[in-house]
Structure formats: structure tokens, C-alpha cells
Scaffold this active site. Structure first.
Site, short mmCIF file in Angstrom:
data_model
loop_
_atom_site.label_atom_id
_atom_site.label_comp_id
_atom_site.label_asym_id
_atom_site.label_seq_id
_atom_site.Cartn_x
_atom_site.Cartn_y
_atom_site.Cartn_z
N CYS A 58 17.68 17.70 6.20
CA CYS A 58 17.39 16.68 7.21
C CYS A 58 18.03 17.00 8.56
O CYS A 58 19.25 17.20 8.65
CB CYS A 58 17.91 15.34 6.69
SG CYS A 58 17.90 14.04 7.93
N TRP A 91 15.99 10.43 -2.37
CA TRP A 91 17.13 11.38 -2.41
C TRP A 91 17.91 11.21 -3.70
O TRP A 91 18.26 10.10 -4.08
CB TRP A 91 18.07 11.14 -1.23
CG TRP A 91 17.47 11.37 0.12
CD1 TRP A 91 17.27 10.42 1.09
CD2 TRP A 91 17.02 12.61 0.68
NE1 TRP A 91 16.73 11.01 2.21
CE2 TRP A 91 16.56 12.35 1.99
CE3 TRP A 91 16.96 13.93 0.23
CZ2 TRP A 91 16.05 13.33 2.84
CZ3 TRP A 91 16.45 14.91 1.06
CH2 TRP A 91 16.01 14.61 2.35
N ARG A 124 14.56 1.37 4.40
CA ARG A 124 14.51 2.77 3.99
C ARG A 124 15.88 3.23 3.52
O ARG A 124 16.90 2.69 3.92
CB ARG A 124 14.08 3.64 5.17
CG ARG A 124 12.67 3.37 5.64
CD ARG A 124 12.26 4.40 6.67
NE ARG A 124 13.29 4.59 7.68
CZ ARG A 124 13.55 5.76 8.28
NH1 ARG A 124 12.87 6.84 7.97
NH2 ARG A 124 14.49 5.85 9.21
N VAL A 125 15.85 4.24 2.68
CA VAL A 125 17.09 4.82 2.16
C VAL A 125 17.19 6.22 2.77
O VAL A 125 16.50 7.14 2.33
CB VAL A 125 17.05 4.86 0.63
CG1 VAL A 125 18.20 5.66 0.07
CG2 VAL A 125 17.09 3.43 0.09
N THR A 126 17.99 6.32 3.83
CA THR A 126 17.97 7.56 4.60
C THR A 126 19.35 8.23 4.62
O THR A 126 20.37 7.59 4.38
CB THR A 126 17.55 7.27 6.06
OG1 THR A 126 18.44 6.28 6.61
CG2 THR A 126 16.13 6.77 6.16
N VAL A 127 19.33 9.52 4.85
CA VAL A 127 20.55 10.26 5.19
C VAL A 127 20.53 10.48 6.70
O VAL A 127 19.43 10.57 7.27
CB VAL A 127 20.59 11.63 4.46
CG1 VAL A 127 21.03 11.48 3.03
CG2 VAL A 127 19.26 12.38 4.57
N GLU A 142 23.24 5.95 11.23
CA GLU A 142 22.48 6.43 12.39
C GLU A 142 23.18 7.69 12.92
O GLU A 142 24.29 7.62 13.44
CB GLU A 142 22.43 5.33 13.46
CG GLU A 142 21.69 5.72 14.71
CD GLU A 142 20.23 6.11 14.47
OE1 GLU A 142 19.56 5.48 13.62
OE2 GLU A 142 19.78 7.08 15.10
N SER A 143 22.51 8.83 12.81
CA SER A 143 23.16 10.11 13.08
C SER A 143 23.81 10.18 14.46
O SER A 143 24.92 10.67 14.63
CB SER A 143 22.15 11.25 12.95
OG SER A 143 21.09 11.11 13.88
N TYR A 189 7.85 14.63 13.78
CA TYR A 189 7.43 13.70 12.70
C TYR A 189 6.20 12.91 13.13
O TYR A 189 5.31 12.64 12.33
CB TYR A 189 8.57 12.73 12.35
CG TYR A 189 9.69 13.40 11.58
CD1 TYR A 189 9.66 13.46 10.19
CD2 TYR A 189 10.77 13.98 12.24
CE1 TYR A 189 10.67 14.08 9.48
CE2 TYR A 189 11.79 14.60 11.54
CZ TYR A 189 11.73 14.65 10.16
OH TYR A 189 12.74 15.27 9.45
N1 LIG Z 1 17.48 7.48 12.85
C1 LIG Z 1 18.03 8.05 11.64
C2 LIG Z 1 16.94 8.79 10.87
C3 LIG Z 1 17.36 9.29 9.52
C4 LIG Z 1 16.16 9.74 8.67
O1 LIG Z 1 15.03 9.30 8.91
N2 LIG Z 1 16.41 10.58 7.65
C5 LIG Z 1 15.33 11.05 6.79
C6 LIG Z 1 15.50 12.48 6.35
S1 LIG Z 1 15.04 13.65 7.56
C7 LIG Z 1 15.33 10.27 5.49
O2 LIG Z 1 16.37 10.11 4.86
N3 LIG Z 1 14.13 9.83 5.07
C8 LIG Z 1 13.94 9.16 3.83
C9 LIG Z 1 12.97 8.03 4.00
O3 LIG Z 1 12.48 7.81 5.11
O4 LIG Z 1 12.73 7.34 3.01
C10 LIG Z 1 19.16 8.96 12.04
O5 LIG Z 1 19.08 9.60 13.10
O6 LIG Z 1 20.14 9.04 11.30
#
Ligand SMILES: N[C@@H](CCC(=O)N[C@@H](CS)C(=O)NCC(=O)O)C(=O)O
Length: 330
Positions: A58, A91, A124-127, A142-143, A189
Site C-alpha cells: 500500500c 487484510w 473501510r478497514v484500511t492500512v 490517515e497516512s 486509483y
Molecule cells: N487516506 C488513507 C487511505 C488508506 C487506504 O485506502 N489504504 C488501502 C490500501 S492501498 C486499503 O487499506 N484499502 C482497503 C479497503 O479499501 O478496503 C491514508 O492515506 O492512509
């Protein structure tokens, strides 16, 4: 099958991510607390207290791994790395090269971490995820905000004395991170997840207009905010690093490669060769993730062999910007 979501604390393995015009919509992240050096925010910068959950695939998460590495915070902030591919449970933690188990919460899936922080979480479940072991919650996901905290709040513990948010450039850095976000970082994206020709055309035009612009800027200065390396460069780097191997093919961002832009290509190699950065660059995870986790975009899941890219090849950035007595500072 596609990307999943939590709804009122329940995992749903498929969600919509476009609007009715076929445009990709990225919802805002929801955990937005801050760690501060003095603890005034309720989260004090302390060694051993915080843990990062990232994915090597990511671009957003890798920004945080880069800052952790370049500030010398590896012994101060722990890190777990999810598996490369996303399947029905999004993930996950798995024993595979490059990944780690979740040594802090013992979770199998990242969504379990979100539920530990908020048992009725919807979203959403994001990294990346920045976890606080002391209060057992997510501080921030938030990165852009996480890199700022690592850069500015952990000065007492960072073993490397480098600041990527120097005072004189702060407004410029913030403006530049804003300027590259929509057309470039999110632009790939928007192009790749578009489900209408119009949405794709708009995204890809914005993307290459922005790349053309930065190509010109980088003909005049070594880094995107001037001759000093800053957070904005790391925000751009993680997108550029994935571009020719993934976005060009998988997301149809194929007007030009980064390799075709002399300044951007040399700039990319310059950043890649900065000490510590290549340790955060895992092309195997990157390629497997994108090509195998988006069945709507690549239904066969076949991962292309190429391209061959030599990020270690020489670049000309010192030569260009250290002439006439002007020394570029790193
Ligand atoms: N705005 C967030 C975006 C994070 C993001 O979208 N991460 C993606 C991976 S590239 C993710 O975990 N996606 C899983 C999903 O959307 O379910 C940031 O900058 O941290």
C-alpha cells in the site's frame, strides 16, 4: 468478490466503491487523534507505546514505514505487516515472506483490530493503522497525519537527526501534499477503479497533466518543495515507485511511464537510493497485491513477470543541483 467493509461491527466481504457516474470515491478515514510530544492530546509520544500496522503493497501505508525507518524509530514504534493479497476477509496476518504475525493483538484479520478499537465500527478497514497499546485503541489511520506525527513529535526518541517538515517550508509542504493527492496519489486509483469511460478519461488526464507539471518543476530543483527533501517527496515517492510495474498496466495509466520522464525517473531513483528506503520497497508484495486482489480489474489474477526496472541505476540529481556553488541538502 471485491473489497469488504465493516457495518455496525459486522464484516461484509463486498462493497460498492463507485458513484452512479462510475467514479471511484475514497471515503475519509475516521480515526484522527494525534500523538503529541507533550501529551496534551491525550496520546503522549513514548517509546514502546505505539504500533504500526502496514502493508508493503500500500502506497499510503508505506509512507509511514518510510518515515519510521528514516527517523530511526524502529526500536521505538513496533510494526506488523499484513499479507500481500486481499481476499474475502480483506487484510490478514499470515506466515509468508515479507509479512509478520500480529504480535500485539494476535488478530488474524485487520478488521478485528478495528473492532477492538470500536466494537460497532462502520467503514473501510484500511492500512496504515497507528495503534496505542496503552489505551487499546486506534489513534489514527490517515497516512498523511501519521507521517507528520512520526516526523515532528518523536524528536526525543528518533535516532536519526533529520526533519522532513522544516519550519521555513511548512506551508509549501502542506500545499504540495494537497496538490499531488487528487491527481496523482488518488488519481491512479480514480483511473483504475473507474467504471465509466468518462470517469477514467478525466482521471487519467488529471494524472498526466500533473506528472507533466512535476516533470518541469524537477528540471529546476532537486525535490518537489525545493532543494531540501521533505514529507511531500515521500508522499509522491510511494506512488511513483509502483507506477511502471502496476499502475501503467493494471490501472491503465499508460500514456507514459515514469521511465519516459527524464526528471521524474532520476528523481525516483534518487529517493529510492536514500539510505533505508529500499528496505520499505517490496515489489513482490506490491505486484501480488494489486494484480490478485482486484478481481473486477484483473479477473484472472495473473501477475505479469515484468517490467525489469533498475532503481539502483545512477541518477543525475546531485550533478544537476550541486553546481554553481549551490549544494542541495539531504
Ligand atoms: N487516506 C488513507 C487511505 C488508506 C487506504 O485506502 N489504504 C488501502 C490500501 S492501498 C486499503 O487499506 N484499502 C482497503 C479497503 O479499501 O478496503 C491514508 O492515506 O492512509
Amino acid at each position: 468478490m471485491g473489497l469488504g467493509i465493516l457495518k455496525d461491527g459486522k464484516w461484509i466481504s463486498e462493497r460498492e466503491q463507485e458513484d452512479s457516474d462510475g467514479k471511484f470515491v475514497r471515503p475519509s478515514t475516521t480515526f484522527r487523534d494525534k500523538i503529541t510530544a507533550d501529551g496534551s492530546s491525550g496520546f503522549k509520544a513514548e517509546p514502546g507505546r505505539y504500533h504500526l500496522y502496514i502493508s508493503w503493497a500500500c502506497p499510503w501505508a508505506c509512507r509511514t514505514a518510510i518515515l519510521r525507518q528514516l527517523k530511526g524509530l524502529e526500536d521505538v514504534i513496533g510494526m506488523s505487516v499484513v499479507a500481500a493479497e486481499i481476499h474475502d476477509n480483506s487484510w490478514e496476518f499470515k506466515d509468508e515472506p515479507g509479512s509478520t504475525p500480529d504480535t500485539v493483538n494476535g488478530a488474524d484479520y485487520l478488521w478485528q483490530i478495528y473492532l477492538k478499537a470500536d466494537s460497532s465500527y462502520s467503514g473501510r478497514v484500511t492500512v496504515p493503522v497507528l495503534w496505542d497499546k496503552q489505551t487499546g485503541t486506534i489513534v489514527n489511520n490517515e497516512s498523511r497525519e501519521i507521517i507528520r506525527m512520526l516526523d515532528t513529535e518523536f524528536g526525543d526518541f528518533a535516532s536519526l537527526d533529520i526533519n522532513f517538515y522544516p519550519e521555513a517550508l511548512q506551508d509549501k509542504i502542506d500545499e504540495t501534499i494537497d496538490a499531488i493527492y487528487q491527481p496523482i496519489n488518488n488519481g491512479v486509483y480514480r483511473a483504475g477503479f473507474a467504471t465509466s469511460q468518462g470517469a477514467y478519461d478525466e482521471a487519467v488526464t488529471d494524472l498526466f497533466t500533473a506528472l507533466d507539471h512535476w516533470e518541469k518543476v524537477l528540471g529546476e530543483q532537486r525535490y518537489i518543495c525545493g532543494n531540501k527533501i521533505t514529507e511531500a517527496d515521500w508522499c509522491l515517492f510511494t506512488t511513483l515507485f509502483r507506477f511502471d510495474a502496476v499502475y501503467y498496466v493494471h490501472f491503465k495509466c499508460n500514456i507514459r511511464r515514469i521511465f519516459d520522464y527524464p526528471n521524474l525517473w532520476n528523481y525516483l531513483k534518487d529517493l529510492y537510493q536514500y539510505p533505508g528506503v529500499k528496505e520499505t520497497c517490496n515489489l513482490d508484495h506490491i505486484k501480488r497485491h494489486y494484480y490478485k486482489s482486484h478481481p473486477k480489474v484483473n479477473p484472472t489474477g495473473i501477475v505479469p513477470k515484468g517490467p525489469e526496472i533498475d532503481f539502483d541505476a545512477p541518477h543525475n540529481r546531485h550533478r544537476l543541483f550541486e553546481k554553481n556553488g549551490v549544494k542541495a541538502t539531504v
